[in-house]
Design a protein around this motif. Structure first.
Motif, mmCIF file in Angstrom:
data_model
loop_
_atom_site.group_PDB
_atom_site.id
_atom_site.type_symbol
_atom_site.label_atom_id
_atom_site.label_comp_id
_atom_site.label_asym_id
_atom_site.label_seq_id
_atom_site.Cartn_x
_atom_site.Cartn_y
_atom_site.Cartn_z
ATOM 1 N N ALA A 30 32.837 6.955 -0.051
ATOM 2 C CA ALA A 30 32.363 5.758 -0.754
ATOM 3 C C ALA A 30 33.311 4.579 -0.599
ATOM 4 N N SER A 31 34.384 4.734 0.193
ATOM 5 C CA SER A 31 35.345 3.643 0.368
ATOM 6 C C SER A 31 35.922 3.691 1.775
ATOM 7 N N ASP A 32 35.303 2.965 2.694
ATOM 8 C CA ASP A 32 35.774 2.943 4.084
ATOM 9 C C ASP A 32 37.178 2.371 4.192
ATOM 10 N N ALA A 33 37.482 1.338 3.415
ATOM 11 C CA ALA A 33 38.793 0.700 3.501
ATOM 12 C C ALA A 33 39.900 1.672 3.108
ATOM 13 N N ALA A 34 39.690 2.421 2.028
ATOM 14 C CA ALA A 34 40.691 3.400 1.598
ATOM 15 C C ALA A 34 40.840 4.500 2.636
ATOM 16 N N ARG A 35 39.717 4.973 3.166
ATOM 17 C CA ARG A 35 39.774 6.038 4.166
ATOM 18 C C ARG A 35 40.544 5.587 5.408
ATOM 19 N N GLU A 36 40.319 4.356 5.863
ATOM 20 C CA GLU A 36 41.003 3.859 7.050
ATOM 21 C C GLU A 36 42.512 3.738 6.828
ATOM 22 N N ARG A 37 42.906 3.222 5.680
ATOM 23 C CA ARG A 37 44.341 3.081 5.424
ATOM 24 C C ARG A 37 45.016 4.444 5.266
ATOM 25 N N LEU A 38 44.368 5.377 4.588
ATOM 26 C CA LEU A 38 44.945 6.712 4.435
ATOM 27 C C LEU A 38 44.975 7.458 5.765
ATOM 28 N N ALA A 39 43.999 7.211 6.627
ATOM 29 C CA ALA A 39 44.014 7.827 7.958
ATOM 30 C C ALA A 39 45.212 7.323 8.753
ATOM 31 N N ARG A 40 45.492 6.025 8.663
ATOM 32 C CA ARG A 40 46.676 5.491 9.367
ATOM 33 C C ARG A 40 47.958 6.059 8.765
ATOM 34 N N ALA A 41 48.020 6.124 7.439
ATOM 35 C CA ALA A 41 49.242 6.577 6.778
ATOM 36 C C ALA A 41 49.546 8.037 7.049
ATOM 37 N N THR A 42 48.502 8.867 7.131
ATOM 38 C CA THR A 42 48.703 10.298 7.368
ATOM 39 C C THR A 42 48.681 10.658 8.845
ATOM 40 N N GLY A 43 48.211 9.720 9.685
ATOM 41 C CA GLY A 43 48.078 10.013 11.108
ATOM 42 C C GLY A 43 46.968 10.992 11.402
ATOM 43 N N ASP A 44 45.942 11.011 10.536
ATOM 44 C CA ASP A 44 44.856 11.982 10.676
ATOM 45 C C ASP A 44 43.552 11.326 10.227
ATOM 46 N N SER A 45 42.487 11.516 10.988
ATOM 47 C CA SER A 45 41.202 10.920 10.616
ATOM 48 C C SER A 45 40.589 11.578 9.386
ATOM 49 N N ASP A 46 41.140 12.714 8.975
ATOM 50 C CA ASP A 46 40.693 13.416 7.775
ATOM 51 C C ASP A 46 41.846 13.455 6.778
ATOM 52 N N PRO A 47 42.074 12.374 6.027
ATOM 53 C CA PRO A 47 43.240 12.328 5.135
ATOM 54 C C PRO A 47 43.255 13.436 4.088
ATOM 55 N N ALA A 48 42.101 13.761 3.536
ATOM 56 C CA ALA A 48 42.063 14.817 2.516
ATOM 57 C C ALA A 48 42.520 16.151 3.101
ATOM 58 N N GLY A 49 41.982 16.504 4.263
ATOM 59 C CA GLY A 49 42.397 17.734 4.918
ATOM 60 C C GLY A 49 43.849 17.695 5.333
ATOM 61 N N ALA A 50 44.328 16.522 5.768
ATOM 62 C CA ALA A 50 45.723 16.387 6.196
ATOM 63 C C ALA A 50 46.677 16.656 5.042
ATOM 64 N N LEU A 51 46.344 16.143 3.852
ATOM 65 C CA LEU A 51 47.224 16.352 2.703
ATOM 66 C C LEU A 51 47.195 17.801 2.234
ATOM 67 N N LEU A 52 46.041 18.456 2.328
ATOM 68 C CA LEU A 52 45.979 19.881 2.002
ATOM 69 C C LEU A 52 46.825 20.687 2.984
ATOM 70 N N ARG A 53 46.718 20.369 4.266
ATOM 71 C CA ARG A 53 47.504 21.095 5.269
ATOM 72 C C ARG A 53 48.999 20.843 5.089
#
Length: 356
Positions: A272-295
């Motif tokens: 529901a928030s493309d802007a948040a997803r894009e920034r978190l993808a850059r910050a985590t270096g992963d297109s799936d920020p939620a999965g990246a933080l779990l891993r």
């Protein structure tokens, strides 16, 4: 073309330097504090005694009884001690529990605060106080609880155990992640949030590998400051609501609960928030920020399920019911059933999913 925005900067003084705690007497003098109450948890009472020796006669008393989730009875006991000693200021050293107690004292007495964090909690730079009474945790936002001075001294974090460092860092990441989809997000907050997440994602594995690494510890502390500052100027959303409910109702450990819940709420909210997803993808270096933080949590040995934190399975339905009773603003609508599904996956430790 830029969209219009509002941004309220908070009036807190930040002292960030290795060895910065030695400036504590000067900061007390600058605030006009001559009789201070020092607060700690029982486990960090020795740090309180150390501050007493540093401050000399300015240190009027030590209250080493801060507890997780800031129970109101503990806050009232601390206020009575401050009144009896005629204190004109309070100093907290430790993590979120001691910061919460100092804020609770300030709310009731209007005493100025100096906070010295030893974790990455971030609450030291927010005007938010959460207190627990009769198993319910309630939060409020008021500048009365914002500390006047925060002293960040990386030397005080090198002894933080790796496990606690990781969960505390994940807690900080949660502050920035939710700030990115908060209604009050501004370009300034968005930049700080992205950089704060990036700093912690980079620093935590280095700390796990080398706990005494000053550069990694400094980067993590910097990231925690950025993430906490974001939370200080925006509102909270579903993630924080669930963590407050779980902490208040089941007395679950604060940082560990944030660590478990964050990937699940992000998976639910980011569509529901493309802007948040894009920034978190850059910050985590992963297109799936939620999965990246779990891993990341799994790789660093942090808990990834509520069951291991001591939450009963039957508590899922109760927590969902409480959460929808007084909801926080959120980018994606939810109901009791969707919250129950999120919490059940988190209880089991299953991978996060947007399909709730």
């Amino acid at each position: 073309m830029f969209e219009a925005f509002l941004h309220d900067g908070l009036p807190a003084r930040i002292v960030f330097a290795q060895g910065a705690v030695t400036r504590l007497p000067d900061e007390c003098s600058r605030l006009g504090i001559r009789h201070v109450l020092i607060v700690t948890t029982p486990e960090q009472a020795d740090k309180g005694e150390w501050l007493r020796s540093l401050l000399g006669p300015v240190a009027s008393g030590l209250f080493p009884r801060a507890r997780m989730h800031t129970p109101t009875d503990v806050s009232e006991d601390a206020c009575r001690m401050a009144e009896e000693l005629r204190c004109d200021g309070v100093i907290a050293i430790g993590g979120g529990s001691t910061t919460g107690l100092a804020k609770a004292i300030a709310l009731r007495t209007d005493l100025p605060q100096i906070v010295i964090p030893t974790t990455y909690a971030g609450s030291e730079v927010t005007p938010v106080l959460g207190e627990t009474d009769s198993g319910r945790k309630a939060t409020q936002r008021t500048l009365r609880v914002l500390p006047e001075v925060v002293i960040y001294d990386v030397d005080l974090t090198t002894g933080l155990p790796v496990g606690m460092s990781v969960t505390s860092g994940m807690n900080a990441i949660a502050h920035a992640a939710e700030a990115l989809y908060a209604p009050q997000v501004s370009p300034i907050v968005a930049m700080m949030a992205e950089d704060g997440v990036r700093a912690l994602v980079r620093a935590l594995p280095q700390i796990a590998a080398s706990p005494a690494d000053i550069d990694a510890r400094s980067e993590a502390l910097y990231g925690a400051w950025l993430c906490g500052t974001c939370l200080g100027v925006v509102g909270m959303a579903l993630h924080h609501k669930l963590c407050h409910v779980l902490g208040g109702a089941f007395d679950l450990p604060h940082a560990e609960t944030h660590t478990v819940i964050l990937p699940h709420v992000l998976a639910y909210n980011l569509p529901a928030s493309d802007a948040a997803r894009e920034r978190l993808a850059r910050a985590t270096g992963d297109s799936d920020p939620a999965g990246a933080l779990l891993r990341l949590a799994r790789r660093l040995g942090a808990p990834t399920d509520l069951r291991s934190l001591g939450m009963p399975e039957g508590g899922v339905a109760e927590a969902a019911r409480i959460a929808v009773g007084s909801p926080y603003p959120n980018p994606r609508s939810f109901d009791e059933a969707s919250i129950a599904r999120i919490l059940k996956r988190a209880w089991l430790g299953e991978p996060p999913t947007a399909d709730q």
